[in-house]
Design a protein around this motif. Structure first.
Motif, PDB file in Angstrom:
ATOM      1  N   VAL A   1       0.619  -1.171   0.050  1.00  0.00           N
ATOM      2  CA  VAL A   1      -0.065  -0.185  -0.050  1.00  0.00           C
ATOM      3  C   VAL A   1       0.946   1.358  -0.046  1.00  0.00           C
ATOM      4  N   ASP A   2       2.112   1.177   0.751  1.00  0.00           N
ATOM      5  CA  ASP A   2       2.954   2.312   0.821  1.00  0.00           C
ATOM      6  C   ASP A   2       3.468   2.655  -0.735  1.00  0.00           C
ATOM      7  N   SER A   3       3.838   1.314  -1.255  1.00  0.00           N
ATOM      8  CA  SER A   3       4.503   1.619  -2.663  1.00  0.00           C
ATOM      9  C   SER A   3       3.502   2.145  -3.612  1.00  0.00           C
ATOM     10  N   VAL A   4       2.239   1.730  -3.611  1.00  0.00           N
ATOM     11  CA  VAL A   4       1.223   2.255  -4.285  1.00  0.00           C
ATOM     12  C   VAL A   4       1.012   3.582  -3.981  1.00  0.00           C
ATOM     13  N   HIS A   5       0.976   4.044  -2.765  1.00  0.00           N
ATOM     14  CA  HIS A   5       0.524   5.286  -2.494  1.00  0.00           C
ATOM     15  C   HIS A   5       1.512   6.371  -3.061  1.00  0.00           C
ATOM     16  N   GLY A   6       2.714   6.017  -2.977  1.00  0.00           N
ATOM     17  CA  GLY A   6       3.818   6.673  -3.867  1.00  0.00           C
ATOM     18  C   GLY A   6       3.810   6.828  -5.280  1.00  0.00           C
ATOM     19  N   VAL A   7       3.527   5.801  -5.784  1.00  0.00           N
ATOM     20  CA  VAL A   7       3.224   5.966  -7.379  1.00  0.00           C
ATOM     21  C   VAL A   7       1.986   6.702  -7.653  1.00  0.00           C
ATOM     22  N   LEU A   8       0.966   6.626  -6.749  1.00  0.00           N
ATOM     23  CA  LEU A   8      -0.171   7.352  -7.209  1.00  0.00           C
ATOM     24  C   LEU A   8       0.147   8.922  -7.020  1.00  0.00           C
ATOM     25  N   GLY A   9       0.938   9.364  -6.058  1.00  0.00           N
ATOM     26  CA  GLY A   9       1.384  10.872  -6.005  1.00  0.00           C
ATOM     27  C   GLY A   9       2.239  11.410  -6.985  1.00  0.00           C
ATOM     28  N   ARG A  10       3.160  10.361  -7.499  1.00  0.00           N
ATOM     29  CA  ARG A  10       4.063  10.782  -8.631  1.00  0.00           C
ATOM     30  C   ARG A  10       3.366  10.763  -9.871  1.00  0.00           C
ATOM     31  N   ARG A  11       2.318   9.992 -10.194  1.00  0.00           N
ATOM     32  CA  ARG A  11       1.778   9.698 -11.565  1.00  0.00           C
ATOM     33  C   ARG A  11       0.246  10.528 -11.859  1.00  0.00           C
ATOM     34  N   TYR A  12      -0.343  10.642 -10.588  1.00  0.00           N
ATOM     35  CA  TYR A  12      -1.869  10.798 -11.010  1.00  0.00           C
ATOM     36  C   TYR A  12      -2.046  12.208 -10.094  1.00  0.00           C
ATOM     37  N   PRO A  13      -2.817  13.163 -10.817  1.00  0.00           N
ATOM     38  CA  PRO A  13      -3.201  14.272  -9.897  1.00  0.00           C
ATOM     39  C   PRO A  13      -4.512  13.529  -9.098  1.00  0.00           C
ATOM     40  N   ALA A  14      -4.576  14.058  -7.758  1.00  0.00           N
ATOM     41  CA  ALA A  14      -5.684  13.650  -6.977  1.00  0.00           C
ATOM     42  C   ALA A  14      -6.954  14.552  -7.090  1.00  0.00           C
ATOM     43  N   GLN A  15      -7.937  13.946  -7.902  1.00  0.00           N
ATOM     44  CA  GLN A  15      -9.174  14.780  -8.157  1.00  0.00           C
ATOM     45  C   GLN A  15     -10.251  13.606  -7.774  1.00  0.00           C
TER      46      GLN A  15
END
Length: 157
Positions: free
Chosen positions: A102-116
């Protein structure tokens, strides 16, 4: 709608959908998966397995909205599944142990996708039904009485 970025619980929901849907290296073929996806109770069960807690309603709604807006999951008639982009993220994520996935995916989300935030709302009845179904799956077994206790507690006849 939100400027705060991805929450850890957003990644938790994503990983729960992926694992519950059996998306992974051990299940490469889409034919080996349930084509309709998984139900919310399955997502909750997997989330509890990952974090020893069940996501609260707000975490579910926010996570699903953001994941929908990023086109990483889809929800249709109560069935959750990864989209093609979600499967790609899952396959390309940094490899780690289950405890840090989950921590790894959280990092990827933050780097690749805007949170909308996208459009999605969890129906009260669907949420209640999923919680009840999930909790019914994990009833602790009744305590076993030992032979010593049953013979010691008997009154003399």
């Amino acid at each position: 709608m939100t400027d705060e970025g991805w929450a850890w619980s957003d990644a938790w929901i994503f990983v729960s959908v992926a694992i519950a849907g059996k998306v992974g290296r051990h299940r490469r073929s889409p034919l080996s998966r349930r084509p309709e996806g998984v139900r919310l109770a399955d997502v909750l069960s997997t989330a509890e397995h990952l974090n020893h807690a069940v996501p609260v309603r707000q975490e579910i709604e926010t996570g699903v909205r953001r994941l929908l807006a990023a086109d990483l999951i889809s929800v249709a008639d109560g069935w959750f599944q990864l989209t093609g982009a979600g499967e790609q993220l899952w396959r390309d994520r940094p490899r780690s142990g289950l405890t840090t996935t989950v921590d790894s995916v959280h990092g990827v989300l933050g780097r690749r996708y805007p949170a909308q935030d996208g459009e999605w709302q969890l129906d009260d009845q669907e949420h209640t039904a999923a919680i009840l179904e999930h909790s019914g799956r994990f009833r602790p077994p009744a305590p076993r009485r030992s032979v010593e206790n049953t013979t010691a507690n008997r009154s003399p006849s």
